[in-house]
Design a protein around this motif. Structure first.
Motif, PDB file in Angstrom:
ATOM      1  N   SER A  30      31.648  35.781  48.163  1.00  0.00           N
ATOM      2  CA  SER A  30      30.293  35.636  48.703  1.00  0.00           C
ATOM      3  C   SER A  30      30.252  34.838  49.991  1.00  0.00           C
ATOM      4  O   SER A  30      29.315  34.947  50.769  1.00  0.00           O
ATOM      5  N   ASP A  33      32.606  37.566  55.123  1.00  0.00           N
ATOM      6  CA  ASP A  33      31.946  38.749  55.673  1.00  0.00           C
ATOM      7  C   ASP A  33      32.799  39.973  55.342  1.00  0.00           C
ATOM      8  O   ASP A  33      34.013  39.861  55.105  1.00  0.00           O
ATOM      9  N   SER A  52      27.334  40.049  56.946  1.00  0.00           N
ATOM     10  CA  SER A  52      27.453  38.840  56.137  1.00  0.00           C
ATOM     11  C   SER A  52      27.097  39.178  54.694  1.00  0.00           C
ATOM     12  O   SER A  52      26.020  39.707  54.428  1.00  0.00           O
ATOM     13  N   TRP A  53      28.024  38.865  53.786  1.00  0.00           N
ATOM     14  CA  TRP A  53      27.750  39.199  52.393  1.00  0.00           C
ATOM     15  C   TRP A  53      26.561  38.400  51.856  1.00  0.00           C
ATOM     16  O   TRP A  53      25.794  38.881  51.030  1.00  0.00           O
ATOM     17  N   SER A  54      26.384  37.178  52.334  1.00  0.00           N
ATOM     18  CA  SER A  54      25.322  36.323  51.805  1.00  0.00           C
ATOM     19  C   SER A  54      23.960  36.635  52.417  1.00  0.00           C
ATOM     20  O   SER A  54      22.952  36.679  51.712  1.00  0.00           O
ATOM     21  N   GLY A  56      23.282  39.318  54.840  1.00  0.00           N
ATOM     22  CA  GLY A  56      23.051  40.689  55.263  1.00  0.00           C
ATOM     23  C   GLY A  56      22.996  40.869  56.768  1.00  0.00           C
ATOM     24  O   GLY A  56      22.749  41.968  57.263  1.00  0.00           O
ATOM     25  N   ARG A  72      24.585  46.752  52.883  1.00  0.00           N
ATOM     26  CA  ARG A  72      25.351  46.367  51.695  1.00  0.00           C
ATOM     27  C   ARG A  72      24.483  46.484  50.460  1.00  0.00           C
ATOM     28  O   ARG A  72      23.252  46.446  50.529  1.00  0.00           O
ATOM     29  N   ASP A  73      25.141  46.620  49.332  1.00  0.00           N
ATOM     30  CA  ASP A  73      24.490  46.605  48.027  1.00  0.00           C
ATOM     31  C   ASP A  73      25.242  45.574  47.206  1.00  0.00           C
ATOM     32  O   ASP A  73      26.336  45.848  46.715  1.00  0.00           O
ATOM     33  N   ASN A  74      24.631  44.386  47.065  1.00  0.00           N
ATOM     34  CA  ASN A  74      25.342  43.297  46.393  1.00  0.00           C
ATOM     35  C   ASN A  74      25.675  43.645  44.954  1.00  0.00           C
ATOM     36  O   ASN A  74      26.771  43.336  44.467  1.00  0.00           O
ATOM     37  N   ALA A  75      24.754  44.285  44.268  1.00  0.00           N
ATOM     38  CA  ALA A  75      24.959  44.585  42.853  1.00  0.00           C
ATOM     39  C   ALA A  75      26.152  45.515  42.653  1.00  0.00           C
ATOM     40  O   ALA A  75      26.890  45.404  41.674  1.00  0.00           O
ATOM     41  N   LYS A  77      28.604  45.733  44.863  1.00  0.00           N
ATOM     42  CA  LYS A  77      29.726  45.211  45.654  1.00  0.00           C
ATOM     43  C   LYS A  77      30.221  46.279  46.639  1.00  0.00           C
ATOM     44  O   LYS A  77      31.424  46.525  46.773  1.00  0.00           O
ATOM     45  N   VAL A  79      29.706  48.045  50.611  1.00  0.00           N
ATOM     46  CA  VAL A  79      29.165  48.057  51.964  1.00  0.00           C
ATOM     47  C   VAL A  79      29.231  49.480  52.486  1.00  0.00           C
ATOM     48  O   VAL A  79      30.088  50.270  52.074  1.00  0.00           O
TER      49      VAL A  79
END
Length: 123
Positions: A30, A33, A52-54, A56, A72-75, A77, A79
């Protein structure tokens, strides 16, 4: 360790679009990037886009600004790289990457690479 698997490459005519996906697995990242590089035959590996993963926040290489878009779609994982208005000079192997630090990275900053997916744009 982080594992990255790209998909979505292929052959497209100039002016067309493709969407690349990169699924990440393994340790938490998290604070890192994720982004995309590309490498054409006989050329150096080039930064294309990062996110940026945190937060966006997205940023791009000069050659693709206005045509490519990262998300990105955090859920999941995952990009994505939406590539529009493709040109023959976009032909390359596209690599997903995880890296730390601020700003557009050089390949030397990358800590994990995907296996790459071929994108070919015909004229």
């Amino acid at each position: 360790q982080v594992q990255l698997v790209e998909s979505g490459g292929g052959l497209v005519q100039a002016g067309g679009s493709l969407r690349l996906s990169c699924v990440a697995s393994g340790r938490a990242f998290s604070s890192y990037d994720m982004g995309w590089f590309r490498q054409a035959p006989g050329k150096e590996r080039e930064f294309v886009a990062g996110i940026s993963w945190s937060s966006g926040y997205t940023y791009y290489g000069d050659s693709v600004k206005g045509r490519f878009s990262g998300s990105r779609d955090n859920a999941k994982k995952t990009v994505y790289l939406q590539m529009n208005s493709l040109k023959p000079e976009d032909t390359a192997v596209y690599y997903c990457a995880v890296y730390a630090g601020v700003g557009k990275p050089s390949p030397q900053r990358v800590q994990y690479w995907g296996q790459g997916t071929q994108v070919t744009v015909s004229s």
